[in-house]
Design a protein around this motif. Structure first.
Motif, PDB file in Angstrom:
ATOM      1  N   SER A   1       0.831  -1.198   0.000  1.00 36.07           N
ATOM      2  CA  SER A   1       0.000   0.000   0.000  1.00 36.07           C
ATOM      3  C   SER A   1       0.864   1.245   0.000  1.00 36.07           C
ATOM      4  O   SER A   1       1.937   1.272   0.611  1.00 36.07           O
ATOM      5  CB  SER A   1      -0.922   0.013   1.225  1.00 36.07           C
ATOM      6  N   GLY A   2       0.403   2.283  -0.683  1.00 30.44           N
ATOM      7  CA  GLY A   2       1.123   3.528  -0.771  1.00 30.44           C
ATOM      8  C   GLY A   2       0.890   4.414   0.443  1.00 30.44           C
ATOM      9  O   GLY A   2       0.197   4.026   1.387  1.00 30.44           O
ATOM     10  N   PRO A   3       1.463   5.631   0.441  1.00 29.02           N
ATOM     11  CA  PRO A   3       2.238   6.197  -0.681  1.00 29.02           C
ATOM     12  C   PRO A   3       3.601   5.518  -0.840  1.00 29.02           C
ATOM     13  O   PRO A   3       4.175   5.012   0.136  1.00 29.02           O
ATOM     14  CB  PRO A   3       2.371   7.665  -0.296  1.00 29.02           C
ATOM     15  N   PHE A   4       4.108   5.533  -2.086  1.00 28.20           N
ATOM     16  CA  PHE A   4       5.342   4.835  -2.406  1.00 28.20           C
ATOM     17  C   PHE A   4       6.490   5.829  -2.598  1.00 28.20           C
ATOM     18  O   PHE A   4       6.262   6.970  -3.030  1.00 28.20           O
ATOM     19  CB  PHE A   4       5.170   4.023  -3.693  1.00 28.20           C
ATOM     20  N   PRO A   5       7.703   5.419  -2.300  1.00 28.68           N
ATOM     21  CA  PRO A   5       8.856   6.284  -2.597  1.00 28.68           C
ATOM     22  C   PRO A   5       9.080   6.356  -4.104  1.00 28.68           C
ATOM     23  O   PRO A   5       8.857   5.379  -4.831  1.00 28.68           O
ATOM     24  CB  PRO A   5      10.015   5.586  -1.886  1.00 28.68           C
ATOM     25  N   GLU A   6       9.525   7.493  -4.569  1.00 27.91           N
ATOM     26  CA  GLU A   6       9.746   7.663  -6.004  1.00 27.91           C
ATOM     27  C   GLU A   6      10.804   6.705  -6.532  1.00 27.91           C
ATOM     28  O   GLU A   6      10.809   6.366  -7.723  1.00 27.91           O
ATOM     29  CB  GLU A   6      10.156   9.110  -6.300  1.00 27.91           C
ATOM     30  N   THR A   7      11.669   6.259  -5.655  1.00 23.09           N
ATOM     31  CA  THR A   7      12.748   5.368  -6.086  1.00 23.09           C
ATOM     32  C   THR A   7      12.258   3.943  -6.349  1.00 23.09           C
ATOM     33  O   THR A   7      13.008   3.125  -6.884  1.00 23.09           O
ATOM     34  CB  THR A   7      13.848   5.322  -5.018  1.00 23.09           C
ATOM     35  N   LEU A   8      11.005   3.633  -5.972  1.00 24.70           N
ATOM     36  CA  LEU A   8      10.520   2.259  -6.109  1.00 24.70           C
ATOM     37  C   LEU A   8      10.331   1.846  -7.568  1.00 24.70           C
ATOM     38  O   LEU A   8      10.773   0.766  -7.984  1.00 24.70           O
ATOM     39  CB  LEU A   8       9.198   2.103  -5.354  1.00 24.70           C
ATOM     40  N   PHE A   9       9.667   2.692  -8.349  1.00 28.94           N
ATOM     41  CA  PHE A   9       9.212   2.257  -9.665  1.00 28.94           C
ATOM     42  C   PHE A   9      10.349   1.880 -10.624  1.00 28.94           C
ATOM     43  O   PHE A   9      10.209   0.907 -11.374  1.00 28.94           O
ATOM     44  CB  PHE A   9       8.288   3.318 -10.266  1.00 28.94           C
ATOM     45  N   PRO A  10      11.473   2.595 -10.633  1.00 31.40           N
ATOM     46  CA  PRO A  10      12.553   2.146 -11.531  1.00 31.40           C
ATOM     47  C   PRO A  10      13.116   0.768 -11.172  1.00 31.40           C
ATOM     48  O   PRO A  10      13.775   0.134 -12.005  1.00 31.40           O
ATOM     49  CB  PRO A  10      13.621   3.235 -11.351  1.00 31.40           C
ATOM     50  N   THR A  11      12.857   0.299  -9.954  1.00 25.51           N
ATOM     51  CA  THR A  11      13.399  -0.993  -9.540  1.00 25.51           C
ATOM     52  C   THR A  11      12.465  -2.160  -9.842  1.00 25.51           C
ATOM     53  O   THR A  11      12.854  -3.319  -9.682  1.00 25.51           O
ATOM     54  CB  THR A  11      13.691  -0.993  -8.026  1.00 25.51           C
ATOM     55  N   LEU A  12      11.239  -1.886 -10.288  1.00 27.64           N
ATOM     56  CA  LEU A  12      10.271  -2.948 -10.524  1.00 27.64           C
ATOM     57  C   LEU A  12      10.594  -3.688 -11.817  1.00 27.64           C
ATOM     58  O   LEU A  12      11.155  -3.114 -12.761  1.00 27.64           O
ATOM     59  CB  LEU A  12       8.858  -2.366 -10.596  1.00 27.64           C
TER      60      LEU A  12
END
Length: 407
Positions: A83-94
């Motif tokens: 569940s969010g909110p998510f850190p901006e750094t998360l999505f490039p690691t998916l």
């Protein structure tokens, strides 16, 4: 009577491909419908990057669902939920496959997404809950599941494959190994690939499974459908809060009991009589309760009073100079006719108004000088009070010009 089709092309009559009355008669809460070209030439007003950015903001309801497939050696697939909110750094690691991002209430955060809602005015607006937007990487899904509310699934970008089970009594047992309510067994009766502008309508209780064919965006226009237990719970709370403590169990006709320890039929009749004293058989009381309830139900946020308040003279001057009042995106409104005039319901509060004022205010997301002048004294008084409570924001002509310049 011939069977109605389960798939239709709406190019000639979007968004339903038929008159709204025909859709409500033949499909609404009865059977699914795949609507090709519900929004011909549709282009998503937001990008996956926009959605990811929104999911990082405080106050935004966002979830991330990832599917780890079994390796074929006996290990079972796993579904993971964050569940969010998510850190901006998360999505490039998916990874580049098998995950889905879901963000609720995007219509409250993005005016271009909210602009889709008038296309659904064949339904009462107070029945519409929100527009949820989901991004799926290729293979991304939330698993086979069932919803207890109506939903319109509009494909906004890319392609998503939808499978549904349209049998009368499908199996509905849930998997015990995940916090997501996924079906243990899912056997599809229909399978479709949707592209931009295609839309799938699903009534409550239809098992379905959506899988990203490629990176895609889907807009889910979901309905508000409170359960009987939710309605009863709030209704009883309202009755208790308004009850006169002098209304009690009474037995002035009491006769000597045959058995002093027995709760006999006469006692139960008096219990029913006591409960009936609280029965909401007054249409106005019942309507006021429901109006308050439904304008608060499933609210994802709420308005709050701002800082320095402007005087009414200043507000009216700003409106005359081109300013507008913008309703808070999380402020829900509805109205109904009452025994005398009307009631306007605003985020759980009721306000008596003339019918004309109540209907105009409820329908207007923005109020300009022309609409303000068309209201009666009571409607204008209420608008100013709602502005002070944070249900509206005043944007002057200078504010609007500065916003246009920023764009």
């Amino acid at each position: 009577m011939s069977a109605v089709p389960i798939e239709i092309d709406a190019s000639a009559l979007p968004p339903l491909g038929m008159a709204p009355a025909d859709f409500l008669r033949d499909y609404w809460q009865k059977r699914p419908l795949l609507i090709r070209n519900a929004f011909p030439g549709f282009e998503s007003p937001i990008t996956p990057e926009d959605l990811a950015g929104l999911a990082c903001e405080d106050g935004v309801l966002a979830r991330l669902v990832a599917h780890e497939r079994g390796d074929g050696s006996g290990s079972r697939d796993r579904w993971l939920l964050r569940s969010g909110p998510f850190p901006e750094t998360l999505f490039p690691t998916l990874p580049d496959h098998d995950w889905t991002l879901l963000v609720q209430d995007v219509d409250k955060w993005d005016a271009d997404v909210a602009a889709l809602l008038p296309a659904f005015d064949f339904l009462p607006r107070w029945r519409v809950d929100d527009i949820m937007v989901s991004f799926a990487a290729p293979g991304g899904s939330v698993g086979a599941h069932v919803d207890q509310y109506d939903v319109f699934l509009l494909q906004a970008r890319g392609r998503r494959r939808w499978l549904i089970d349209d049998r009368p009594d499908p199996p509905l047992q849930f998997r015990p190994d995940t916090e997501l309510k996924l079906l243990q067994r899912f056997d599809a009766t229909h399978e479709w690939l949707l592209g931009p502008g295609d839309m799938l309508y699903l009534p409550p209780g239809v098992p379905h499974h959506g899988i990203g064919e490629d990176a895609c965006l889907t807009f889910s226009v979901g309905m508000r459908a409170p359960s009987a237990a939710e309605l009863m719970g709030d209704w009883v709370d309202s009755m208790i809060a308004d009850a006169d403590d002098g209304l009690r169990y009474r037995d002035p006709d009491l006769a000597p009991p045959a058995d002093p320890f027995e709760i006999d039929a006469a006692a139960m009749a008096r219990v029913i009589e006591a409960l009936n004293l609280l029965r909401m058989n007054d249409p106005d009381r019942l309507g006021d309760w429901f109006g308050r309830f439904i304008t608060l139900y499933r609210a994802g946020g709420q308005a709050a009073a701002g800082g320095d308040a402007r005087s009414r003279i200043e507000v009216e001057w700003d409106l005359q100079q081109g300013g507008t009042l913008h309703r808070h995106p999380f402020t829900r409104m509805a109205w109904r006719r009452a025994r005398r005039g009307a009631r306007l319901y605003v985020a759980g509060q009721e306000h008596p108004l003339p019918v004309r004022d109540a209907s105009r205010i409820a329908a207007a997301a923005t109020v300009d000088a022309r609409l303000y002048a068309a209201l009666g004294d009571e409607g204008r008084d209420l608008l100013f009070a709602l502005l002070g409570q944070g249900h509206y924001q005043l944007l002057t002509a200078d504010d609007a010009a500065a916003g246009d310049g920023d764009g």
